[in-house]
Design a protein around this motif. Structure first.
Motif, mmCIF file in Angstrom:
data_model
loop_
_atom_site.group_PDB
_atom_site.id
_atom_site.type_symbol
_atom_site.label_atom_id
_atom_site.label_comp_id
_atom_site.label_asym_id
_atom_site.label_seq_id
_atom_site.Cartn_x
_atom_site.Cartn_y
_atom_site.Cartn_z
ATOM 1 N N SER A 39 0.859 -1.183 0.000
ATOM 2 C CA SER A 39 0.000 0.000 0.000
ATOM 3 C C SER A 39 0.894 1.232 0.000
ATOM 4 O O SER A 39 2.110 1.130 0.163
ATOM 5 N N ALA A 40 0.270 2.384 -0.068
ATOM 6 C CA ALA A 40 0.975 3.639 0.141
ATOM 7 C C ALA A 40 1.307 3.763 1.622
ATOM 8 O O ALA A 40 0.699 3.105 2.462
ATOM 9 N N MET A 41 2.286 4.616 1.965
ATOM 10 C CA MET A 41 2.554 4.901 3.372
ATOM 11 C C MET A 41 1.262 5.416 4.003
ATOM 12 O O MET A 41 0.483 6.094 3.339
ATOM 13 N N VAL A 44 -1.110 8.654 3.184
ATOM 14 C CA VAL A 44 -0.728 9.309 1.928
ATOM 15 C C VAL A 44 -1.896 9.390 0.934
ATOM 16 O O VAL A 44 -2.136 10.442 0.331
ATOM 17 N N THR A 45 -2.631 8.297 0.781
ATOM 18 C CA THR A 45 -3.749 8.312 -0.181
ATOM 19 C C THR A 45 -4.759 9.405 0.191
ATOM 20 O O THR A 45 -5.260 10.119 -0.684
ATOM 21 N N ASN A 46 -5.025 9.533 1.482
ATOM 22 C CA ASN A 46 -5.957 10.586 1.914
ATOM 23 C C ASN A 46 -5.432 11.974 1.561
ATOM 24 O O ASN A 46 -6.193 12.833 1.109
ATOM 25 N N GLY A 193 0.189 -1.948 -4.784
ATOM 26 C CA GLY A 193 -1.197 -2.357 -4.572
ATOM 27 C C GLY A 193 -2.123 -1.289 -5.116
ATOM 28 O O GLY A 193 -1.671 -0.231 -5.579
ATOM 29 N N PHE A 194 -3.420 -1.565 -5.104
ATOM 30 C CA PHE A 194 -4.450 -0.550 -5.321
ATOM 31 C C PHE A 194 -4.569 -0.061 -6.769
ATOM 32 O O PHE A 194 -5.661 0.135 -7.272
ATOM 33 N N VAL A 195 -3.449 0.105 -7.468
ATOM 34 C CA VAL A 195 -3.511 0.672 -8.815
ATOM 35 C C VAL A 195 -3.548 -0.414 -9.889
ATOM 36 O O VAL A 195 -3.122 -1.534 -9.678
ATOM 37 N N GLY A 207 -10.340 0.728 -5.858
ATOM 38 C CA GLY A 207 -11.191 1.180 -4.754
ATOM 39 C C GLY A 207 -10.384 1.293 -3.476
ATOM 40 O O GLY A 207 -9.340 0.645 -3.329
ATOM 41 N N ARG A 208 -10.883 2.118 -2.533
ATOM 42 C CA ARG A 208 -10.147 2.347 -1.279
ATOM 43 C C ARG A 208 -9.888 1.020 -0.573
ATOM 44 O O ARG A 208 -10.733 0.137 -0.555
ATOM 45 N N GLY A 209 -8.719 0.913 -0.005
ATOM 46 C CA GLY A 209 -8.336 -0.328 0.654
ATOM 47 C C GLY A 209 -8.021 -1.437 -0.346
ATOM 48 O O GLY A 209 -7.916 -2.602 -0.003
ATOM 49 N N GLY A 210 -7.853 -1.049 -1.604
ATOM 50 C CA GLY A 210 -7.755 -2.035 -2.684
ATOM 51 C C GLY A 210 -6.474 -2.849 -2.759
ATOM 52 O O GLY A 210 -6.369 -3.745 -3.588
ATOM 53 N N SER A 211 -5.513 -2.568 -1.895
ATOM 54 C CA SER A 211 -4.281 -3.365 -1.956
ATOM 55 C C SER A 211 -4.516 -4.832 -1.589
ATOM 56 O O SER A 211 -3.827 -5.714 -2.099
ATOM 57 N N ASP A 212 -5.461 -5.070 -0.719
ATOM 58 C CA ASP A 212 -5.813 -6.467 -0.411
ATOM 59 C C ASP A 212 -6.302 -7.163 -1.679
ATOM 60 O O ASP A 212 -5.995 -8.321 -1.942
HETATM 61 N N1 ASP Z 1 -3.640 3.195 -0.340
HETATM 62 C C1 ASP Z 1 -4.953 2.783 -0.707
HETATM 63 C C2 ASP Z 1 -5.972 3.336 0.262
HETATM 64 O O1 ASP Z 1 -5.619 3.982 1.218
HETATM 65 C C3 ASP Z 1 -5.071 1.302 -0.844
HETATM 66 C C4 ASP Z 1 -4.838 0.507 0.412
HETATM 67 O O2 ASP Z 1 -4.367 1.023 1.416
HETATM 68 O O3 ASP Z 1 -5.131 -0.684 0.394
HETATM 69 O O4 ASP Z 1 -7.136 3.143 0.074
#
Ligand code: ASP
Ligand code: MG
Length: 467
Positions: A39-41, A44-46, A193-195, A207-212
């Motif tokens: 994921s991003a640190m 950071v995404t926010n 992740g995520f991208v 989508g948010r949290g998309g690294s999973d």
């Molecule tokens: N960095 C992205 C987010 O905050 C993806 C993730 O954390 O899984 O939504």
């Protein structure tokens, strides 16, 4: 083959990066084929999304500040963990370029005064594109050969910007073609992740949290033995440890149970994001980066533990909407029209219960949606209300759903009895309840002020009695 995914807090600062590198090195001693998703640190995404939205609203300050703050945040880690001067300088150039293009993007958003979902996907993916090369460089600094890969090269999605879905066939073809050679060279690939991107190469996100989701997709494509989700808690617990201090980690959980728990607000895996792993029957381990030798939870296709309750969750800030009236008895279509009206205002219904006398239907929705729901219902059912077939439509606020989850409840008598006596002893009023026919959960509606005590009482009835 192992796929290890690290969440934002696992790469949140220098110490976390070091810890994560250590976990990767250890995994590699167990299995030579390790693929990492990051994921991003954290945060950071926010920051990126806020900067882009502010730019569209006519404010330049947030993106200017974001550029310098993010530069500092990443440089700090690089400075402390990458000793090699050449490596450090290379990362410095990469991040500088990344942030420069981020600023240019925000500038054009500011000029246009408009932010499209397509544009937002480009901006919000910048965090992963700074974290993955950094983690890869930190691994190399720790003697683990590694190369980072932009997921836009391998994860192919539809064009549903903001929450795209993977197209598994091209994704798997590209993933194997790109990652297998790296593994054969003894490298640990570190993937953003995520991208992702469309088949035409246009940037998307999952989508948010998309690294999973990224980890599950790659795990499925690579036929991994295990997908590991490294986070900042000891796996999945029997309940929220802030409510019950003695909450324990569940060693094993089935996919269905994990899905139910996520649905009812536990901070676990989102069912959609783990679907690719579920379909490929790949177990998913949830473990704690900051307590790597501590307990973890393995989510598997099925578990065989009859009679057991697994976990208790509480989902808050809900309203219970009631549609009541004797005129509803035997009238077909009221339920259908009720939920059609609810769907039209895009409200998410978390639980439904109808008394068998058919005199009322009640359902829980997020409190923030309740006013719109009531309005939509009054309009849809206006004739019935006028004729008093329906007496009223009203919402009860400040309610909480407490869900008791466990697939071993299926066919086991006495569980509901135990739940209700625990609540009865504490004189907690149950406003409504529902049990799905799958019998994987019992959900109870209680008022906000009773919620914590309800969780404690039910937890105490099934787990350690210490509370
Ligand atoms: N960095 C992205 C987010 O905050 C993806 C993730 O954390 O899984 O939504
Ligand atoms: Mg995250």
């Amino acid at each position: 083959m192992l796929v290890l995914k690290f969440g934002g807090t696992s790469v949140g600062n220098t110490q976390a990066f070091a810890q994560t590198a250590e976990i990767i090195a250890r995994a590699r001693q167990k299995d030579p084929n390790v693929v990492v998703v990051t994921s991003a640190m954290s945060g950071v995404t926010n920051i990126l999304i806020h900067a882009a939205r502010s730019a569209a609203a006519g404010h330049e300050q947030p993106y200017r500040e974001a550029r310098s703050d993010l530069l500092l945040k990443h440089q700090l880690v690089a400075g402390q963990l990458i000793e090699d001067g050449v490596e450090r300088a290379a990362y410095g150039r990469l991040i500088d370029e990344r942030l420069r293009s981020f600023e240019r993007l925000c500038q054009s958003i500011f000029v246009l005064g408009e932010l499209t979902t397509r544009g937002l996907d480009v901006v919000s993916g910048v965090g992963e594109r700074m974290a993955a090369p950094l983690l890869s460089a930190v691994l190399r600094a720790n003697g683990v050969d590694s190369e980072w890969v932009d997921a836009a090269e391998i994860v192919v999605t539809d064009a549903a910007y903001g929450a795209a879905s993977p197209l598994m066939e091209p994704t798997c073809a590209r993933t194997n073609a790109r990652l297998r050679p790296l593994l054969e060279q003894g490298k640990v690939p570190v993937i953003t992740g995520f991208v992702a991107a469309t088949a035409n190469g246009i940037a998307t996100t999952l989508g948010r949290g998309g690294s999973d989701y990224s980890a599950a997709i790659l795990g499925a494509c690579l036929d991994a033995d295990e997908v590991q989700i490294w986070t900042d808690v000891d796996g999945v617990l029997t309940t929220d440890p802030r409510i019950v201090a003695t909450a324990e980690t569940l060693p094993e959980l089935s996919y269905i149970e994990a899905a139910e728990l996520a649905y009812f607000g536990a901070k676990v895996l989102h069912p959609k994001t783990i679907l690719p792993a579920i379909e490929a029957s790949i177990p998913i381990r949830v473990a704690n980066t900051f307590n790597p030798d501590g307990p973890s939870t393995l989510v598997v296709p099925e578990v065989d533990d009859a009679g057991s309750v697994k976990a208790i969750t509480a989902i808050r800030h809900l309203s219970l909407v009631n549609v009541e009236g004797r005129g509803m008895i035997g009238v077909p279509g009221i339920a259908a029209r009720t939920f059609k009206a609810v769907a039209e205002v895009d409200a998410n219904v978390l639980m439904i219960s109808q008394s068998s006398s058919e005199q009322s239907i009640c359902f829980a929705v997020p409190e923030s949606d309740s006013a719109a729901v009531i309005e939509a219902l009054e309009e849809e059912l206006s004739q019935e209300l006028q004729r008093h077939f329906i007496d009223r439509v009203r919402a009860h606020h400040n309610i909480v759903i407490v869900a008791v989850v466990g697939s071993g409840m299926r066919g086991t008598p006495g569980i509901a009895g135990k739940v209700f006596s625990a609540l009865g002893e504490a004189e907690i009023n149950v406003i409504a309840l529902s049990q799905g026919s799958s019998e994987v959960n019992i959900s109870l509606v209680v008022s906000e002020e009773d919620a914590d005590e309800a969780v404690r009482r039910i937890h105490g009835a099934f787990f350690n009695q210490a509370d």
